[in-house]
Enzyme design. Structure first.
Site, PDB file in Angstrom:
ATOM      1  N   TYR A 188      47.776  59.648   7.016  1.00 38.85           N
ATOM      2  CA  TYR A 188      48.617  60.304   5.951  1.00 38.85           C
ATOM      3  C   TYR A 188      48.225  61.642   5.879  1.00 38.85           C
ATOM      4  O   TYR A 188      49.405  62.595   5.445  1.00 38.85           O
ATOM      5  CB  TYR A 188      47.789  59.575   4.605  1.00 38.85           C
ATOM      6  CG  TYR A 188      48.692  59.877   3.329  1.00 38.85           C
ATOM      7  CD1 TYR A 188      50.015  59.518   2.914  1.00 38.85           C
ATOM      8  CD2 TYR A 188      48.068  60.824   2.376  1.00 38.85           C
ATOM      9  CE1 TYR A 188      50.746  59.533   1.998  1.00 38.85           C
ATOM     10  CE2 TYR A 188      48.924  60.986   1.172  1.00 38.85           C
ATOM     11  CZ  TYR A 188      49.978  60.502   0.932  1.00 38.85           C
ATOM     12  OH  TYR A 188      50.734  60.499  -0.143  1.00 38.85           O
ATOM     13  N   LYS A 220      51.333  64.597   5.834  1.00 37.45           N
ATOM     14  CA  LYS A 220      51.728  65.266   4.950  1.00 37.45           C
ATOM     15  C   LYS A 220      51.533  66.685   5.306  1.00 37.45           C
ATOM     16  O   LYS A 220      51.920  67.667   4.714  1.00 37.45           O
ATOM     17  CB  LYS A 220      50.760  65.017   3.628  1.00 37.45           C
ATOM     18  CG  LYS A 220      50.917  63.622   3.031  1.00 37.45           C
ATOM     19  CD  LYS A 220      52.656  63.739   2.597  1.00 37.45           C
ATOM     20  CE  LYS A 220      52.850  62.354   1.801  1.00 37.45           C
ATOM     21  NZ  LYS A 220      54.428  62.360   1.483  1.00 37.45           N
TER      22      LYS A 220
END
Length: 251
Positions: free
Chosen positions: A152, A156
């Protein structure tokens, strides 16, 4: 604005995406509410229509190239060419590195990065033709590093590089590209993450709030307000930026 612009918001069935779709509709835009399943997106679209706005529910996997092309074509036909795009679709597959499967790594990067790429590529032609456009990508404070989120965090952080590159490429055509990086936000996705950790969501958010100068977790509406600014007429000279919506300085 005499002729309302059309916005496309991905991952808009719930949470930040739904709040953003509602906010953009309240600001006078026609909104395509896109999520993996059209039935899930319909709830948000129905709320917008009930409030007097114009919305269309669309189902598509943002990581599927053909599905994205078909979804954007449908939006053009039924709402008008989208000149505002919010790349919000995302998933969590948290784990420590030594426990993380290749499938969980691929799934997270596929939805976040491949999805943002495919939808942006499909929509940008309409922005370039109009000589006006707004793209807002959802990053996260996890881009700065977060234990158990290698996939993640990488996705991001990648969204920030993607944002800055598109700002350079599309700027000459009147298109701005920015990113919003939320901190801890009270959504179904973060509640589910807390439960997977064996922590009641209320305790999770309370603990997180103690580390935030604002002393609270954020709401989807907090993020939607920041996205709405970047989508506005007044943000035409702001591009390639990352705004942390985290209750304090994070970058």
């Amino acid at each position: 604005m005499t002729d309302p612009r059309t916005a496309l918001v991905t991952g808009a069935a719930r949470g930040i995406g739904a709040a953003t779709a509602r906010r953009l509709a309240a600001d006078g835009l026609r909104v395509a509410v896109l999520d993996l399943h059209e039935a899930d997106a319909r709830g948000t679209a129905d709320e917008i229509v009930a409030a007097g706005g114009t919305a269309l529910a669309v189902g598509a996997d943002v990581a599927d190239e053909d599905a994205v092309q078909a979804a954007v074509a449908r939006v053009v036909d039924e709402l008008g060419a989208p000149t505002v795009l919010v790349n919000n679709a995302g998933i969590l597959r948290d784990n420590l590195l030594f426990r993380m499967s290749a499938a969980d790594w691929d799934a997270v990067l596929s939805v976040h990065l491949r999805g943002a790429f495919l939808v942006s590529r499909a929509v940008q032609q309409h922005m370039v033709a109009a000589r006006w456009g707004r793209i807002v990508n959802l990053s996260s404070t996890s881009a700065l590093g977060n234990r158990g989120q290698a996939n993640y965090a990488a996705a991001k952080a990648g969204m920030q590089g993607f944002t800055k590159t598109l700002a350079i490429e599309l700027g000459p055509f009147g298109v701005t590209v920015n990113a919003v990086a939320p901190g801890v936000i009270e959504t179904d996705m973060t509640r589910a993450a807390a439960e997977r950790l064996g922590v009641p969501p209320e305790e999770y958010f309370a603990a997180a709030a103690r580390d935030v100068p604002a002393r609270r977790a954020g709401t989807p509406q907090d993020v939607a307000a920041a996205v709405a600014f970047f989508c506005s007429e007044g943000a035409g000279y702001v591009s390639g930026q990352v705004l942390y919506v985290a209750g304090g300085p994070k970058a």
